[in-house]
Design a protein around this motif. Structure first.
Motif, short mmCIF file in Angstrom:
data_model
loop_
_atom_site.label_atom_id
_atom_site.label_comp_id
_atom_site.label_asym_id
_atom_site.label_seq_id
_atom_site.Cartn_x
_atom_site.Cartn_y
_atom_site.Cartn_z
N ALA A 101 -18.41 35.77 92.45
CA ALA A 101 -18.83 34.49 91.86
C ALA A 101 -17.69 33.87 91.05
CB ALA A 101 -20.06 34.70 90.98
N PHE A 102 -16.97 34.70 90.29
CA PHE A 102 -15.84 34.19 89.52
C PHE A 102 -14.72 33.71 90.43
CE2 PHE A 102 -17.77 36.04 85.79
CZ PHE A 102 -17.32 35.22 84.76
N LEU A 103 -14.48 34.44 91.51
CA LEU A 103 -13.44 34.02 92.46
C LEU A 103 -13.76 32.66 93.05
CD1 LEU A 103 -12.50 37.26 94.44
CD2 LEU A 103 -10.96 35.83 93.07
N GLU A 104 -15.01 32.46 93.41
CA GLU A 104 -15.41 31.18 94.01
C GLU A 104 -15.31 30.04 93.00
OE1 GLU A 104 -16.32 28.83 97.19
OE2 GLU A 104 -15.87 30.98 97.18
N GLN A 105 -15.69 30.31 91.75
CA GLN A 105 -15.62 29.28 90.73
C GLN A 105 -14.17 28.94 90.37
OE1 GLN A 105 -17.88 27.28 90.24
NE2 GLN A 105 -18.94 27.49 88.30
N LEU A 106 -13.32 29.97 90.31
CA LEU A 106 -11.90 29.75 90.00
C LEU A 106 -11.21 28.95 91.10
CD1 LEU A 106 -10.93 33.22 88.53
CD2 LEU A 106 -10.75 31.02 87.34
N LYS A 107 -11.73 29.05 92.30
CA LYS A 107 -11.15 28.32 93.43
C LYS A 107 -11.15 26.82 93.16
CE LYS A 107 -11.71 28.30 98.46
NZ LYS A 107 -12.57 28.80 99.55
N TRP A 108 -12.21 26.33 92.52
CA TRP A 108 -12.34 24.89 92.25
C TRP A 108 -12.14 24.57 90.77
CZ3 TRP A 108 -11.93 23.71 96.95
CH2 TRP A 108 -12.64 24.37 97.94
N PHE A 109 -11.69 25.55 90.01
CA PHE A 109 -11.54 25.38 88.56
C PHE A 109 -10.47 24.35 88.22
CE2 PHE A 109 -9.60 26.45 84.52
CZ PHE A 109 -10.69 26.66 83.69
N ALA A 110 -9.32 24.47 88.86
CA ALA A 110 -8.18 23.58 88.59
C ALA A 110 -7.13 23.82 89.66
CB ALA A 110 -7.60 23.86 87.21
N GLY A 111 -6.07 23.02 89.63
CA GLY A 111 -4.95 23.23 90.54
C GLY A 111 -4.22 24.53 90.20
N LYS A 112 -3.44 25.02 91.16
CA LYS A 112 -2.75 26.29 90.96
C LYS A 112 -1.78 26.23 89.79
CE LYS A 112 -0.78 30.04 93.61
NZ LYS A 112 -0.39 30.52 94.95
N GLN A 113 -1.14 25.07 89.60
CA GLN A 113 -0.18 24.95 88.50
C GLN A 113 -0.84 25.17 87.15
OE1 GLN A 113 -0.57 22.88 91.04
NE2 GLN A 113 1.36 22.03 91.78
N ILE A 114 -2.07 24.68 87.00
CA ILE A 114 -2.81 24.88 85.75
C ILE A 114 -3.23 26.34 85.61
CG2 ILE A 114 -4.92 24.29 84.48
CD1 ILE A 114 -2.88 22.07 84.45
N LYS A 115 -3.75 26.92 86.70
CA LYS A 115 -4.21 28.31 86.64
C LYS A 115 -3.06 29.29 86.38
CE LYS A 115 -6.60 27.85 90.50
NZ LYS A 115 -7.51 28.03 91.65
N ASN A 116 -1.85 28.90 86.73
CA ASN A 116 -0.69 29.76 86.48
C ASN A 116 -0.42 29.94 84.99
OD1 ASN A 116 -0.19 30.25 89.16
ND2 ASN A 116 1.40 28.70 89.35
N VAL A 117 -0.84 28.98 84.18
CA VAL A 117 -0.53 29.05 82.75
C VAL A 117 -1.76 29.12 81.86
CG1 VAL A 117 1.71 27.89 82.97
CG2 VAL A 117 -0.36 26.52 82.57
N ALA A 118 -2.90 28.62 82.33
CA ALA A 118 -4.11 28.62 81.51
C ALA A 118 -4.67 30.03 81.38
CB ALA A 118 -5.17 27.69 82.12
N SER A 119 -5.25 30.34 80.22
CA SER A 119 -5.71 31.70 79.95
C SER A 119 -7.23 31.80 79.91
CB SER A 119 -5.15 32.19 78.61
OG SER A 119 -5.71 31.45 77.55
N VAL A 120 -7.71 33.01 80.09
CA VAL A 120 -9.14 33.31 80.03
C VAL A 120 -9.69 32.97 78.64
CG1 VAL A 120 -10.84 35.18 80.07
CG2 VAL A 120 -9.03 35.10 81.80
N GLY A 121 -9.02 33.49 77.59
CA GLY A 121 -9.50 33.27 76.23
C GLY A 121 -9.42 31.83 75.79
N GLY A 122 -8.41 31.11 76.26
CA GLY A 122 -8.29 29.70 75.90
C GLY A 122 -9.46 28.89 76.40
#
Length: 408
Positions: free
Chosen positions: A233-254
Motif C-alpha cells: 500500500a505504501f509503495l503504491e501511494q509513494l508512486k503518486w506521492f511526488a516526482g522522483k526528484q522530490i522523493k530523492n530528497v524528501a524525508s519520512v519524518g518531514g
C-alpha cells in the motif's frame, strides 16, 4: 528531461523498464510539446519492441523490409543509387546509405565514451559538522550525531529541522515564514537507519522516500504476501506521492511532522498501526501510536524539546489487508482532493468471513487526517459482504461532515 534520463541510465544496473522511464520523468514539467512524444522517444532505452520504430517485427532485418528515407516506401529492389558527388561517381546500395535505427542498436547503460564520475576527493572527504551564519542572525547547522541535534534543540527550542527543504522552502518563499535557526539532519546516522525486523520495518525519521521505496520493494519480493500488505500500500501511494526528484530528497519524518491534512502517507501510517518513536533532549524515548500523534491543523504531539526519531511499520497478519486511495485532479505531481488508508482483519466464523478489526482514515476531509471511528465500530463483528458495504457508507456520513463551503 535529458539529464533525468541520463541519471536513470547511469544509476541503473539493468535496462530500465518503460514504467521506470516514465516514473523518472514524472517530476519534469513540459508545457510546450507535452509529455507523450518525449516519453515515446525515451522508450528506446527500454528495448522492448522494435516495431514502434521500424513498423515491422524486430525479427525482420532483411533489406526487403528497408524503408527508403527519401520516399518513405519499402525499398525492395536493392538498386544502387548514384552518389552525385562532384569528385566521385561511385554508387552505393540505398540500404547501406541509410540504416534505420532500432531499439537494439542503442544501449545507454553501456555507453563506451569516457564518462564524468563523482569526484573521488569528495567521496574521500571526511564529513564534518557545519555552522553557517547569514543576514539578520540566521543560523544553519549540520550536526553529525543525534546527541548534537538534541543539544542544538535544547539551545534553540524553536529551531526548524530540515532534510530536503521541500516544505520549508515553500513556507519561506510563499508564506513569509521565517526560521532564524535551521538544523539539517541529513547526515545523522541514527535518523537514517532502515532496518528490516521479524515483526516489521524500523524507519529513521530522515530516511528519504526513494530509499524507503527501495527497501519496501526488496521486502515485498522476499517475504510472504500476507506479511507485506501494508508495504504494498505504501509503495503504491509513494508512486503518486511526488516526482522522483522530490522523493530523492524528501524525508519520512518531514512529511509526518508537517502534518498536512492532505498528506498521502499519514492516513496510511494511522491505518496500518504504525508507531512513532520520539526522543527528547535528555535522550528519553517514548512511543506513540500514529493515530494519536496528529492533534490539530499542522499540530503534532511533539514538545519543543523533542524530535521524531523513527517510525515502526508492522507487518500484516494472514487475512489482514491494507489499501491506499488517492483522488486528485491529475495522476502525477498533484495534491490529493481526498485520500485514505484502510485496514481490515478478517476471521472465519460459521463458514463466513467476519471483520475482526478495522481502521479507516481519510485525508482532505478535516483539518487533520481523520479516523472514521463510528464506521470502524460498525464494521467490527459483521459479515464481509455487499450489505456491510452499503451500511458502512451510510454510517460514514456520521463520521464526516462536509459543509458546502469547505475548502479543497
Amino acid at each position: 528531461f535529458v539529464m533525468s534520463m541520463y541519471a536513470l541510465l547511469r544509476s541503473s544496473e539493468t535496462l530500465p523498464s518503460e514504467e521506470q522511464i516514465e516514473e523518472s520523468l514524472a517530476g519534469n514539467l513540459c508545457r510546450c510539446t507535452g509529455y507523450r512524444p518525449i516519453i515515446d522517444a525515451f522508450r528506446v532505452f527500454a528495448k522492448t519492441d522494435n516495431a514502434l520504430y521500424t513498423k515491422k517485427s524486430s525479427a525482420s532485418n532483411s533489406r526487403n523490409d528497408f524503408v527508403c528515407p527519401s520516399t518513405g516506401k519499402p525499398c525492395s529492389c536493392g538498386e544502387k543509387v548514384v552518389n552525385h558527388n562532384e569528385t566521385s561517381s561511385e554508387s552505393v546500395v540505398c540500404g547501406e546509405r541509410y540504416r534505420l535505427v532500432s531499439y537494439n542498436e542503442i544501449d545507454g547503460s553501456s555507453y563506451s565514451e569516457k564518462e564524468l564520475i563523482f569526484p573521488p576527493e569528495l567521496l574521500l572527504r571526511k564529513i564534518t559538522p557545519l555552522k553557517l551564519s547569514g543576514f539578520g542572525g540566521l543560523k544553519w547547522y549540520r550536526p553529525l550525531r543525534v546527541k548534537q541535534v538534541l543539544d542544538l534543540k535544547l539551545r534553540y527550542p524553536d529551531a526548524k529541522l530540515v532534510v530536503g527543504n521541500t516544505e520549508v522552502g515553500i513556507e519561506t518563499k510563499f508564506k513569509n515564514v521565517q526560521y532564524q535557526v535551521q538544523i539539517s539532519v541529513t547526515h545523522v546516522p541514527e535518523l537514517n537507519t532502515l532496518s528490516v525486523k521479524d515483526d516489521g520495518l524500523e524507519i529513521g525519521a530522515a530516511v528519504r522516500l526513494t530509499e524507503l521505496q527501495k527497501v519496501l520493494r526488496k521486502v515485498v519480493a522476499e517475504r510472504d504476501a500476507h506479511e507485506t500488505s501494508s508495504f504494498k500500500a505504501f509503495l503504491e501511494q509513494l508512486k503518486w506521492f511526488a516526482g522522483k526528484q522530490i522523493k530523492n530528497v524528501a524525508s519520512v519524518g518531514g512529511n509526518i511532522c508537517t502534518a498536512s491534512p492532505i498528506s498521502d502517507l499519514n492516513p496510511l501510517w494511522m491505518a496500518a498501526g504504525a508507531k512513532f518513536r520520539i526522543i527528547d533532549c535528555k535522550e528519553n524515548i517514548r512511543t506513540t501510536q500514529a493515530e494519536d500523534f496528529f492533534l490539530g491543523y499542522r499540530k503534532v504531539d511533539l514538545r519543543s524539546s523533542e524530535i521524531l526519531l523513527s517510525v515502526f511499520l508492522p507487518r500484516t497478519r494472514p487475512f489482514e489487508f491494507v489499501k491506499e486511495f488517492k483522488q486528485a485532479h491529475r495522476r502525477d505531481d498533484d495534491i490529493a482532493i481526498v485520500n485514505a488508508g484502510m485496514r481490515v482483519f478478517l476471521e472465519e466464523k460459521g463458514g463466513k468471513w467476519a471483520v475482526s478489526d478495522a481502521s479507516i482514515v481519510y485525508g482532505g476531509v478535516a483539518p487533520v487526517s481523520l479516523s472514521a471511528s463510528k464506521t470502524e465500530c460498525f464494521l467490527i463483528g459483521k459479515s464481509w459482504d455487499e450489505e456491510l458495504l452499503q451500511g458502512a457508507l451510510v454510517k460514514l456520513r456520521e463520521d464526516i461532515s462536509l459543509p458546502e463551503n469547505v475548502p479543497g
